[in-house]
Design a protein around this motif. Structure first.
Motif, PDB file in Angstrom:
ATOM      1  N   SER A 292      66.927  52.961  30.107  1.00 15.24           N
ATOM      2  CA  SER A 292      67.046  54.124  31.001  1.00 15.24           C
ATOM      3  C   SER A 292      67.225  53.720  32.462  1.00 15.24           C
ATOM      4  CB  SER A 292      65.805  55.017  30.858  1.00 15.24           C
ATOM      5  OG  SER A 292      64.665  54.379  31.426  1.00 15.24           O
ATOM      6  N   LEU A 293      67.167  52.441  32.751  1.00 15.39           N
ATOM      7  CA  LEU A 293      67.189  51.946  34.139  1.00 15.39           C
ATOM      8  C   LEU A 293      68.513  51.320  34.559  1.00 15.39           C
ATOM      9  CD1 LEU A 293      63.727  50.145  34.517  1.00 15.39           C
ATOM     10  CD2 LEU A 293      64.518  52.086  35.862  1.00 15.39           C
ATOM     11  N   LYS A 295      71.568  52.216  35.323  1.00 20.34           N
ATOM     12  CA  LYS A 295      72.274  52.745  36.490  1.00 20.34           C
ATOM     13  C   LYS A 295      71.577  52.287  37.771  1.00 20.34           C
ATOM     14  CE  LYS A 295      73.987  57.052  38.544  1.00 20.34           C
ATOM     15  NZ  LYS A 295      74.061  58.539  38.394  1.00 20.34           N
ATOM     16  N   HIS A 296      70.262  52.317  37.775  1.00 19.15           N
ATOM     17  CA  HIS A 296      69.485  51.869  38.935  1.00 19.15           C
ATOM     18  C   HIS A 296      69.680  50.377  39.180  1.00 19.15           C
ATOM     19  CE1 HIS A 296      66.131  51.614  41.775  1.00 19.15           C
ATOM     20  NE2 HIS A 296      65.708  50.574  41.097  1.00 19.15           N
ATOM     21  N   VAL A 297      69.723  49.588  38.110  1.00 23.53           N
ATOM     22  CA  VAL A 297      69.935  48.144  38.240  1.00 23.53           C
ATOM     23  C   VAL A 297      71.253  47.864  38.937  1.00 23.53           C
ATOM     24  CG1 VAL A 297      70.325  45.985  36.980  1.00 23.53           C
ATOM     25  CG2 VAL A 297      68.525  47.551  36.229  1.00 23.53           C
ATOM     26  N   ASN A 298      72.296  48.549  38.524  1.00 28.34           N
ATOM     27  CA  ASN A 298      73.618  48.306  39.104  1.00 28.34           C
ATOM     28  C   ASN A 298      73.723  48.763  40.550  1.00 28.34           C
ATOM     29  OD1 ASN A 298      75.380  47.076  36.976  1.00 28.34           O
ATOM     30  ND2 ASN A 298      74.652  48.832  35.817  1.00 28.34           N
ATOM     31  N   SER A 299      73.128  49.900  40.873  1.00 29.05           N
ATOM     32  CA  SER A 299      73.180  50.358  42.268  1.00 29.05           C
ATOM     33  C   SER A 299      72.357  49.445  43.169  1.00 29.05           C
ATOM     34  CB  SER A 299      72.688  51.807  42.373  1.00 29.05           C
ATOM     35  OG  SER A 299      71.329  51.919  41.975  1.00 29.05           O
ATOM     36  N   THR A 300      71.212  48.989  42.685  1.00 23.37           N
ATOM     37  CA  THR A 300      70.388  48.067  43.468  1.00 23.37           C
ATOM     38  C   THR A 300      71.091  46.730  43.632  1.00 23.37           C
ATOM     39  OG1 THR A 300      68.381  49.129  42.602  1.00 23.37           O
ATOM     40  CG2 THR A 300      68.111  46.986  43.667  1.00 23.37           C
ATOM     41  N   TYR A 303      73.790  46.981  46.250  1.00 25.49           N
ATOM     42  CA  TYR A 303      73.197  47.030  47.592  1.00 25.49           C
ATOM     43  C   TYR A 303      72.713  45.652  48.033  1.00 25.49           C
ATOM     44  CZ  TYR A 303      69.954  48.163  51.360  1.00 25.49           C
ATOM     45  OH  TYR A 303      69.288  48.191  52.567  1.00 25.49           O
ATOM     46  N   ASN A 364      63.193  47.798  38.081  1.00 21.68           N
ATOM     47  CA  ASN A 364      62.844  49.103  38.653  1.00 21.68           C
ATOM     48  C   ASN A 364      62.407  48.979  40.108  1.00 21.68           C
ATOM     49  OD1 ASN A 364      60.474  47.761  38.086  1.00 21.68           O
ATOM     50  ND2 ASN A 364      59.546  49.424  36.878  1.00 21.68           N
ATOM     51  N   SER A 366      62.090  49.264  43.985  1.00 19.68           N
ATOM     52  CA  SER A 366      62.450  50.402  44.825  1.00 19.68           C
ATOM     53  C   SER A 366      63.355  49.963  45.973  1.00 19.68           C
ATOM     54  CB  SER A 366      61.191  51.061  45.395  1.00 19.68           C
ATOM     55  OG  SER A 366      60.591  50.212  46.372  1.00 19.68           O
ATOM     56  N   HIS A 367      64.021  50.937  46.580  1.00 17.55           N
ATOM     57  CA  HIS A 367      64.873  50.657  47.738  1.00 17.55           C
ATOM     58  C   HIS A 367      64.033  50.114  48.894  1.00 17.55           C
ATOM     59  CE1 HIS A 367      68.653  51.022  49.919  1.00 17.55           C
ATOM     60  NE2 HIS A 367      68.003  51.572  50.928  1.00 17.55           N
TER      61      HIS A 367
END
Length: 388
Positions: A292-293, A295-300, A303, A364, A366-367
Motif C-alpha cells: 500500500s506504500l 506510490k509514497h516510495v516513488n514520490s519520496t 524528491y 514510510n 515522512s516528508h
C-alpha cells in the motif's frame, strides 16, 4: 560510552561495531542507552522497511505469540501457507521455500539450480554480493571477501556487470543459471542497465539458462515496486528474498516457477526455523503494508534524488547520485568520513564500498524526516568542504 568487559570479550569480532548501543526503535528513529535519538536511514540494512516496531506488524505478531511460537515443518503451518499464497499471488512464481536469511535463500537457489539442471555452472557478476555461507560466498564475486576460507565451491564464473561483452561469454558457456542483482547494494548501489538486462534475458531464455534474481535487498518495495524485476519487464525463474520481508523478524524465501520447483522433493532441502509462525505472521502483514506504500516510495524517491542531485551541483566532492526507489547511493571520495560525521549529528547511513554513501530510509518515511536528513547532510558537506 564505555563497553563492559563481557561485551568486549564474549562476542566474536566479526563486526567493527560503531559506538552506539541500540536500546529502542520507533518509526524512523533509533535510541541509544543514553536516550540519544538517531534518524535511522539504514533501516537495519534495508530490513525495517516499515520503520521500527510498526504497529500493524506488532499487533499480528502479538496475536501469534498467544497461539504458537514454533513447530516442526513436518506439520502444516497456517501462517506460512498464507504467506506463500500472498507472495505467489503478488508475483509470477508458483512455489516458495522458507528459510531464515538472504544467504540461506541463495543457498537454496544454488541447490535448486543444480538439482533441476544436473549442471554445476552458474554465472554471477563482479562486485555482486549473495551471502557469506560457502555456497553463497562462492557466488559472491568479491575476492577480498573470500580470502582465507580455502577453495570456493566449484562451478561459478564471474563476468563484468553491465558489460555487453559478458553476454557473448554467457551464450558461449551456456551455464545452468545466471544469478544477479538488479541493483548491486553492497557493490556500490549500481543499477543494471535495462538494455543489458533485456539482452541477458533473451540469451538465457533461448539457451534454457535459468534466470535467478537476488532481491534480498531490492525486494519488498525497496525500489518502488514490490520486486525490482517488475521494472525490467521480465519474469525470473527463481527469486530470493529476505531483509525487508519480515520487518526485522528473521525470514528468507526462495520463490520458483512450478516446473523448476518440482526438482525439490521431500528431503531435498530443509530449514528448522524457516517459515516459523512468528516470522510468517510478521511477513504477511509487512507485505500487505508495503504493497500500500509504493506510490509514497516513488514520490519520496523522486524528491530525495532530485534534492541530492541539487546538492551535488554545489559540492564537487559528490561525483554521482544514483539509485532506484529508496535504495540510493552518493558517490564521494571517502564515504566513511561522511558516515561518521552524519552519525555525530544524529543521522545514521551506511557505506556501500569505500566511496559510496548508502541511504536506506524506511519506506514510510515522512516528508519532514526526509527534509531533516537533507538538512543535516547539507551541513555535513559544507563542513567537510570548508575543512572545519
Amino acid at each position: 560510552m564505555s563497553l563492559t568487559k563481557s561485551t568486549q570479550t564474549s562476542i566474536m569480532k566479526t563486526y567493527n561495531r560503531l559506538p552506539i548501543t541500540a536500546i529502542k526503535g520507533e518509526g524512523s528513529f533509533l535510541y541509544d542507552e543514553n536516550g540519544t535519538e538517531f534518524l535511522d536511514f539504514t533501516s537495519g540494512i534495508a530490513t525495517c522497511n516499515l520503520g521500527h516496531q510498526p504497529e500493524s506488524v506488532k499487533k499480528k505478531v502479538t496475536e501469534q505469540l498467544d497461539l504458537l511460537w514454533h513447530c516442526s515443518n513436518l506439520y502444516h503451518i497456517p501462517k506460512q501457507q498464507e504467506l506463500a499464497d500472498l507472495l505467489t499471488d503478488k508475483s509470477s512464481f508458483d512455489e516458495v521455500f522458507f528459510c531464515n536469511s538472504g544467504t540461506e535463500a541463495n543457498e537454496a537457489a544454488i541447490k535448486l539450480v543444480r538439482k533441476w539442471s544436473g549442471k554445476d555452472s552458474i554465472v554471477t557478476f563482479t562486485k555482486s554480493f549473495h551471502g557469506r555461507t560457502l555456497g553463497s560466498l562462492s557466488a559472491t564475486a568479491q575476492p577480498n571477501l573470500q580470502e582465507g576460507f580455502g577453495s570456493m565451491l566449484e562451478g561459478f564464473y564471474y563476468f563484468p556487470y553491465n558489460e555487453f561483452d559478458s553476454l557473448a561469454k554467457i551464450e558461449e558457456l551456456k551455464p545452468a543459471a545466471v544469478m544477479f542483482e538488479l541493483v548491486q547494494g553492497e557493490g556500490g548501489v549500481r543499477q543494471a542497465d535495462k538494455e543489458w538486462i533485456a539482452q541477458l534475458v533473451k540469451i538465457c531464455q533461448a539457451n534454457n539458462i535459468l534466470l535467478v534474481v537476488d532481491e534480498v535487498q531490492t525486494g519488498i518495495g525497496r525500489t518502488g515496486t514490490l520486486f525490482a524485476h517488475e521494472q525490467y519487464d521480465f519474469e525470473p525463474d527463481i527469486m530470493t528474498l529476505a531483509k525487508g520481508l519480515g520487518s526485522g523478524f528473521p525470514i528468507g524465501a526462495m520463490l520458483a516457477k512450478g516446473s523448476i520447483a518440482k526438482a525439490f522433493g521431500p528431503g531435498a532441502h530443509g530449514s528448522t526455523f524457516g517459515g516459523n509462525p512468528l516470522a510468517s505472521s510478521a511477513a504477511v502483514e509487512t507485505v500487505k503494508e508495503v504493497s500500500s506504500l509504493l506510490k509514497h516510495v516513488n514520490s519520496t524517491s523522486d524528491y530525495l534524488i532530485k534534492e541530492l542531485q541539487h546538492l551535488a551541483e554545489h559540492h564537487s566532492s559528490i561525483s554521482e547520485v544514483r539509485g532506484l526507489g529508496l535504495l540510493i547511493g552518493v558517490e564521494v571520495k571517502e564515504a566513511a568520513s561522511y558516515v561518521t560525521k552524519l552519525r555525530d549529528k544524529g543521522v545514521l547511513v551506511l557505506t556501500a564500498g569505500p566511496t559510496v554513501i548508502r541511504i536506506l530510509p524506511p519506506l514510510n518515511v515522512s516528508h519532514q524526516e526526509a527534509n531533516q536528513f537533507l538538512s543535516v547532510l547539507t551541513e555535513v558537506f559544507q563542513v567537510v568542504e570548508e575543512g572545519i
